[in-house]
Design a protein around this motif. Structure first.
Motif, PDB file in Angstrom:
ATOM      1  N   ARG A 233      -8.968   4.702  10.414  1.00 40.17           N
ATOM      2  CA  ARG A 233      -7.527   5.057   9.805  1.00 40.17           C
ATOM      3  C   ARG A 233      -7.929   5.369   8.512  1.00 40.17           C
ATOM      4  NH1 ARG A 233      -3.508   0.134  10.469  1.00 40.17           N
ATOM      5  NH2 ARG A 233      -2.301   1.317   9.201  1.00 40.17           N
ATOM      6  N   VAL A 234      -8.996   4.788   7.896  1.00 36.91           N
ATOM      7  CA  VAL A 234      -9.532   5.251   6.654  1.00 36.91           C
ATOM      8  C   VAL A 234      -9.897   6.827   6.620  1.00 36.91           C
ATOM      9  CG1 VAL A 234     -11.278   4.938   4.675  1.00 36.91           C
ATOM     10  CG2 VAL A 234     -10.055   3.011   5.908  1.00 36.91           C
ATOM     11  N   ASN A 235     -10.666   6.995   7.758  1.00 35.13           N
ATOM     12  CA  ASN A 235     -10.930   8.483   8.008  1.00 35.13           C
ATOM     13  C   ASN A 235      -9.834   9.474   7.629  1.00 35.13           C
ATOM     14  OD1 ASN A 235     -13.676   8.931   8.345  1.00 35.13           O
ATOM     15  ND2 ASN A 235     -13.690   8.334  10.511  1.00 35.13           N
ATOM     16  N   GLY A 236      -8.820   8.995   8.011  1.00 36.50           N
ATOM     17  CA  GLY A 236      -7.765   9.912   7.725  1.00 36.50           C
ATOM     18  C   GLY A 236      -7.355  10.372   6.287  1.00 36.50           C
ATOM     19  N   LEU A 237      -7.890   9.648   5.480  1.00 38.66           N
ATOM     20  CA  LEU A 237      -7.613  10.063   3.990  1.00 38.66           C
ATOM     21  C   LEU A 237      -8.317  11.489   3.876  1.00 38.66           C
ATOM     22  CD1 LEU A 237      -8.597   6.775   2.450  1.00 38.66           C
ATOM     23  CD2 LEU A 237      -6.210   7.896   2.438  1.00 38.66           C
ATOM     24  N   TYR A 238      -9.241  11.561   4.581  1.00 42.91           N
ATOM     25  CA  TYR A 238     -10.106  12.918   4.515  1.00 42.91           C
ATOM     26  C   TYR A 238      -9.268  14.079   5.100  1.00 42.91           C
ATOM     27  CZ  TYR A 238     -13.961  10.284   2.143  1.00 42.91           C
ATOM     28  OH  TYR A 238     -14.278   9.440   1.198  1.00 42.91           O
ATOM     29  N   ASP A 239      -8.261  13.718   5.838  1.00 43.30           N
ATOM     30  CA  ASP A 239      -7.444  15.011   6.525  1.00 43.30           C
ATOM     31  C   ASP A 239      -6.131  14.955   5.838  1.00 43.30           C
ATOM     32  OD1 ASP A 239      -9.575  15.484   8.373  1.00 43.30           O
ATOM     33  OD2 ASP A 239      -8.954  13.796   9.558  1.00 43.30           O
ATOM     34  N   GLY A 240      -5.918  14.207   4.744  1.00 49.54           N
ATOM     35  CA  GLY A 240      -4.623  14.329   4.122  1.00 49.54           C
ATOM     36  C   GLY A 240      -3.544  13.233   4.595  1.00 49.54           C
ATOM     37  N   THR A 241      -4.106  12.356   5.559  1.00 49.13           N
ATOM     38  CA  THR A 241      -3.131  11.232   5.983  1.00 49.13           C
ATOM     39  C   THR A 241      -3.538   9.987   5.249  1.00 49.13           C
ATOM     40  OG1 THR A 241      -2.784  12.461   8.142  1.00 49.13           O
ATOM     41  CG2 THR A 241      -2.310  10.345   7.989  1.00 49.13           C
ATOM     42  N   ASP A 242      -2.379   9.264   4.710  1.00 45.71           N
ATOM     43  CA  ASP A 242      -2.754   8.050   4.399  1.00 45.71           C
ATOM     44  C   ASP A 242      -1.705   7.237   4.814  1.00 45.71           C
ATOM     45  OD1 ASP A 242      -3.405   5.904   2.948  1.00 45.71           O
ATOM     46  OD2 ASP A 242      -3.122   6.669   0.986  1.00 45.71           O
ATOM     47  N   ASP A 243      -2.259   6.373   5.936  1.00 45.87           N
ATOM     48  CA  ASP A 243      -1.336   5.163   6.365  1.00 45.87           C
ATOM     49  C   ASP A 243      -2.222   3.966   6.394  1.00 45.87           C
ATOM     50  OD1 ASP A 243      -3.354   5.688   8.238  1.00 45.87           O
ATOM     51  OD2 ASP A 243      -2.137   5.891   9.981  1.00 45.87           O
ATOM     52  N   VAL A 244      -3.005   3.897   5.297  1.00 47.44           N
ATOM     53  CA  VAL A 244      -3.391   2.802   5.035  1.00 47.44           C
ATOM     54  C   VAL A 244      -3.378   2.087   3.543  1.00 47.44           C
ATOM     55  CG1 VAL A 244      -6.098   1.779   4.441  1.00 47.44           C
ATOM     56  CG2 VAL A 244      -5.749   3.505   6.258  1.00 47.44           C
ATOM     57  N   THR A 245      -3.310   2.595   2.576  1.00 46.32           N
ATOM     58  CA  THR A 245      -3.381   2.227   1.070  1.00 46.32           C
ATOM     59  C   THR A 245      -2.030   1.269   0.840  1.00 46.32           C
ATOM     60  OG1 THR A 245      -4.570   4.261   0.221  1.00 46.32           O
ATOM     61  CG2 THR A 245      -3.299   2.791  -1.230  1.00 46.32           C
ATOM     62  N   ALA A 246      -0.825   1.863   1.295  1.00 40.95           N
ATOM     63  CA  ALA A 246       0.393   1.063   1.039  1.00 40.95           C
ATOM     64  C   ALA A 246       0.421  -0.297   1.924  1.00 40.95           C
ATOM     65  CB  ALA A 246       1.695   2.001   1.335  1.00 40.95           C
ATOM     66  N   PRO A 247       0.316  -0.272   3.258  1.00 38.73           N
ATOM     67  CA  PRO A 247       0.099  -1.441   3.998  1.00 38.73           C
ATOM     68  C   PRO A 247      -0.835  -2.329   3.669  1.00 38.73           C
ATOM     69  CG  PRO A 247       0.416   0.565   5.437  1.00 38.73           C
ATOM     70  CD  PRO A 247      -0.149   0.840   4.237  1.00 38.73           C
ATOM     71  N   LEU A 248      -1.838  -1.985   3.291  1.00 41.01           N
ATOM     72  CA  LEU A 248      -3.210  -2.924   2.519  1.00 41.01           C
ATOM     73  C   LEU A 248      -2.762  -3.497   1.407  1.00 41.01           C
ATOM     74  CD1 LEU A 248      -5.830  -4.285   3.045  1.00 41.01           C
ATOM     75  CD2 LEU A 248      -6.701  -2.240   1.981  1.00 41.01           C
ATOM     76  N   TRP A 249      -2.019  -2.673   0.438  1.00 36.73           N
ATOM     77  CA  TRP A 249      -1.405  -3.122  -0.650  1.00 36.73           C
ATOM     78  C   TRP A 249      -0.349  -4.345  -0.722  1.00 36.73           C
ATOM     79  CZ3 TRP A 249      -3.476  -3.771  -5.232  1.00 36.73           C
ATOM     80  CH2 TRP A 249      -2.752  -4.290  -6.467  1.00 36.73           C
ATOM     81  N   SER A 250       0.313  -3.965   0.214  1.00 39.81           N
ATOM     82  CA  SER A 250       1.324  -4.951   0.737  1.00 39.81           C
ATOM     83  C   SER A 250       0.901  -6.310   1.207  1.00 39.81           C
ATOM     84  CB  SER A 250       2.346  -4.404   1.637  1.00 39.81           C
ATOM     85  OG  SER A 250       2.990  -3.322   1.184  1.00 39.81           O
ATOM     86  N   ALA A 251      -0.111  -6.324   1.906  1.00 43.02           N
ATOM     87  CA  ALA A 251      -0.646  -7.412   2.315  1.00 43.02           C
ATOM     88  C   ALA A 251      -1.672  -8.034   1.468  1.00 43.02           C
ATOM     89  CB  ALA A 251      -1.831  -7.104   3.610  1.00 43.02           C
ATOM     90  N   PHE A 252      -2.147  -7.526   0.374  1.00 38.08           N
ATOM     91  CA  PHE A 252      -2.477  -8.020  -0.761  1.00 38.08           C
ATOM     92  C   PHE A 252      -1.759  -8.719  -1.638  1.00 38.08           C
ATOM     93  CE2 PHE A 252      -6.942  -5.880  -1.520  1.00 38.08           C
ATOM     94  CZ  PHE A 252      -7.433  -6.150  -0.171  1.00 38.08           C
ATOM     95  N   VAL A 253      -0.551  -8.343  -1.608  1.00 37.54           N
ATOM     96  CA  VAL A 253       0.744  -8.831  -2.408  1.00 37.54           C
ATOM     97  C   VAL A 253       1.094 -10.190  -1.612  1.00 37.54           C
ATOM     98  CG1 VAL A 253       3.021  -8.388  -3.204  1.00 37.54           C
ATOM     99  CG2 VAL A 253       1.246  -6.551  -3.512  1.00 37.54           C
ATOM    100  N   GLU A 254       1.148 -10.216  -0.656  1.00 32.60           N
ATOM    101  CA  GLU A 254       1.515 -11.295   0.046  1.00 32.60           C
ATOM    102  C   GLU A 254       0.585 -12.333  -0.199  1.00 32.60           C
ATOM    103  OE1 GLU A 254       2.118 -10.423   4.267  1.00 32.60           O
ATOM    104  OE2 GLU A 254       3.899  -9.015   4.032  1.00 32.60           O
ATOM    105  N   LEU A 255      -0.610 -12.121  -0.195  1.00 34.14           N
ATOM    106  CA  LEU A 255      -1.681 -12.985  -0.577  1.00 34.14           C
ATOM    107  C   LEU A 255      -2.010 -13.366  -1.974  1.00 34.14           C
ATOM    108  CD1 LEU A 255      -4.550 -11.665   1.880  1.00 34.14           C
ATOM    109  CD2 LEU A 255      -3.360 -13.648   2.049  1.00 34.14           C
TER     110      LEU A 255
END
Length: 350
Positions: free
Chosen positions: A36-58
């Motif tokens: 999924r991180v690889n997708g950032l180089y193809d213009g797709t970001d389905d990682v940053t927002a979910p990961l940040w939300s998980a960090f906020v929960e923690l």
């Protein structure tokens, strides 16, 4: 550097740090797998927002924020553990730029306007300085960690909080830590302090020290992934890892990674204890850990053979993170120059 650590500088992990590290790794494994991180180089970001939300929960964005401002009141040691895990996965996150550098600047200023939002994870912030700056300077047109909700923009000794700036993400070597061109025309500006130079210096120093922990995470992933691969890869009827020459290279790399880990941990511990050795420890860690991460990831690419050169293998993600981290808050050479000045060594000949 002192020969032995003072009594109030904690170098060994306790149960709190161990549990925190496990929680962070679990969140990263769930939300930021390599494919999924690889997708950032193809213009797709389905990682940053979910990961940040998980960090906020923690509660991670508020680790370095005092409890009376809604934070956890933790120390640089805990923040370093988070960054090491981010480095292991080369995961995209504004944790360093927002929850470490910007937060440290605002804490030093005693801010009560922007800081509560950062602690709650409702806002992100970035300090608009040159990516390779060791000390503050004029606001840059390109910033690291953007887009961010609030930009902390230095002008001389003053510091402004800017909202509503137009940020355009630009291509960079490491798309997991984006760069953006920023247009401040028409943006809302609020003066935070007319004398913020010491606070900005503090934020950049803490950022450089904790960035070393991320670099250790990158290097440790490279070492462990390479060892695991060479234990399985067979050539000419035998396991590749059994060749003496490769054993020597891995042993040297292991020693270097362990030395980097010790340097980064000491830097974080001195920052946490507000020890006078902190600037010296940070200069040592920043000058050594950056080169270690680059060396380790280059070894990983080479020793994985053709596999390490493929887009699907995560080695390229870690190599790019290592190269961008090496320059983010000052090159190893720049930190060695700072170190020389701190210990009264002569500077380089011109």
């Amino acid at each position: 550097m002192t020969a032995t650590a003072p009594a109030d500088v904690r170098l060994l992990a306790d149960d709190v740090e161990t549990d925190l590290r496990a929680s962070v790794r679990k969140a990263i494994d769930k939300h930021a797998p390599a494919e999924r991180v690889n997708g950032l180089y193809d213009g797709t970001d389905d990682v940053t927002a979910p990961l940040w939300s998980a960090f906020v929960e923690l509660g991670l964005p508020g680790l370095l924020v005092p409890e009376d401002l809604g934070g956890a009141g933790a120390t640089a040691v805990e923040a370093a553990a988070v960054l090491e895990e981010l480095g292991r996965a080369a995961a995209p996150s504004s944790y360093l730029t927002s929850s470490v550098v910007a937060t440290t600047v605002l804490v030093a200023l005693g801010d009560e306007t922007v800081l509560p939002g950062l602690a709650a994870g409702e806002l992100t912030a970035a300090v608009a300085v040159r990516p390779t700056a060791l000390r503050h300077g004029p606001a840059a047109t390109t910033i690291v960690g953007a887009p961010a909700d609030v930009l902390l923009v230095p002008e001389g000794d003053a510091l402004y909080a800017v909202r509503g700036a137009t940020a355009t993400v630009v291509p960079s070597l490491d798309m997991t830590r984006p760069l953006a061109d920023v247009d401040l025309d028409g943006a809302e500006r609020v003066l935070l302090s007319s004398d913020a130079s010491a606070a900005i210096d503090r934020g950049l120093m803490v950022g450089a020290g904790l960035l070393a922990a991320e670099q250790v995470g990158v290097a440790r992933w490279a070492l462990e992934a390479t060892v695991a691969y060479l234990k399985e890869r067979r050539q000419f009827g035998r396991v590749v890892g059994g060749y003496q020459a490769l054993k020597h290279r891995l042993a040297d790399l292991y020693a270097q990674v362990e030395q980097a880990d010790a340097a980064a941990r000491y830097a974080a511990a001195t920052i946490a204890a507000d020890d006078p050795d902190a600037p010296l420890a940070v200069a040592v860690a920043a000058s050594f850990c950056g080169e270690t991460a680059v060396h380790a990831t280059e070894e990983a690419v080479q020793l994985h053979g053709g596999l390490g050169m493929t887009w699907e293998h995560p080695a390229h993600l870690h190599l790019k993170r290592a190269k961008s981290d090496e320059l983010l808050l000052g090159s190893p050479e720049a930190h060695r120059a700072v170190l020389a000045a701190l210990v009264d060594l002569p500077g380089p000949r011109v």
